[in-house]
Design an enzyme around this catalytic site. Sequence first.
Site, short mmCIF file in Angstrom:
data_model
loop_
_atom_site.label_atom_id
_atom_site.label_comp_id
_atom_site.label_asym_id
_atom_site.label_seq_id
_atom_site.Cartn_x
_atom_site.Cartn_y
_atom_site.Cartn_z
N ASP A 9 54.60 80.96 42.97
CA ASP A 9 55.16 81.82 42.04
C ASP A 9 55.95 82.95 42.95
O ASP A 9 55.37 83.39 44.03
CB ASP A 9 54.31 82.42 41.20
CG ASP A 9 54.93 82.90 40.10
OD1 ASP A 9 55.81 82.61 39.29
OD2 ASP A 9 54.49 84.25 39.75
N GLU A 11 57.67 86.92 42.21
CA GLU A 11 57.96 88.26 41.46
C GLU A 11 59.33 88.97 41.87
O GLU A 11 59.43 88.97 43.27
CB GLU A 11 56.82 89.42 41.22
CG GLU A 11 55.84 88.71 40.59
CD GLU A 11 55.75 88.30 39.19
OE1 GLU A 11 56.70 88.39 38.47
OE2 GLU A 11 54.95 87.27 38.68
N GLU A 54 62.39 97.42 33.59
CA GLU A 54 61.94 96.19 32.69
C GLU A 54 60.96 95.21 33.41
O GLU A 54 60.09 94.84 32.81
CB GLU A 54 63.24 95.44 32.06
CG GLU A 54 64.01 96.28 31.14
CD GLU A 54 64.96 97.19 31.66
OE1 GLU A 54 64.78 97.33 33.03
OE2 GLU A 54 65.63 97.86 31.06
#
Length: 242
Positions: A9, A11, A54
Site C-alpha cells: 500500500d 500514501e 485533504e
Amino acid sequence: MSARQIILDTETTGIDPEAGHNIIEIGCVEMVRRKLTGNTWHKYLKPDREVEAEAIEVHGITNEFLADKPKFAELGAEFIEFVRGAELIIHNAAFDIGFLDTELARNGFAERMEQICTVTDTLALARKKYPGQRNSLDALCRRYGIDNSHRELHGALLDSEILADVYLALTGGQTTLQLGQSGQGDDSGDEPIRRVNAAGLTLRVLRASAEELAEHDAFLDLLDKKSDGAVWRRMETEGQEA
C-alpha cells in the site's frame, strides 16, 4: 503465480501522479505460500511538493514530519530489490501502480512495475465475488469479521497488514493441498497430513437402544404417510430381496 507475495500500500501527497504528486509512504508485508513471514519493508519519503490538506486528513502525514525523510531516488533500488519477482497484492492496484511507475520514470529507473513483478488487484477480486456491493477495505473487513478498529487513519504498513487478512479470507484460505507419492506433504509449505496408526486401536461403538429404534421406526412410518415411501425402508426391502 509466485509463491512469494507482497501485500503493498502507498500514501501520497494527492490523487494524481501526472499532476506532480508524490508517494510519501510505502508499506510492504511479505507472505510466502500464503503464510506471513514477518518480513516487511516500510519507508516514509520526502516529496517534491507539499502534501495537500485533504490528503493529510486521510493519512495524517504532515509536511513537517516528512522534511528529514529520504527521497524516492535514494530508496528506489532497495524497494525494487525487495519486491522483484513477487506477486504484488494491492487494493485498487491501478492507483498504486500508477504512482510507482511515475516515480520510477521520474527518478531515472528504466524498469516499470510490470517488468519487476506481477500484480493482483483485490478490489477487482472483490467486485467479481460481490458485484454491486461495497468493496472498500473497511467494507471487506466488516464482511469477513476482520478487526480494523485500530485504523483511525490510513497508513501504508497498517493497511497492508489488514489487506493480508482480507486477501486470505477473500481467496478462501488455503487453496491447494499437494501430496508426495508417500502421502506426506511435499516442500510446498503446506502442513503434511499425519496418518494415524490404527494398529491396536479400539473404537467404541454405540448402538441404538430399543427405545431409540422404536422412535426411528415411528419416524419412518410418518415419512411413509407424507411421501412416496421412506427411502430407508425401500433400501431395506431391496436389500432383503437381493
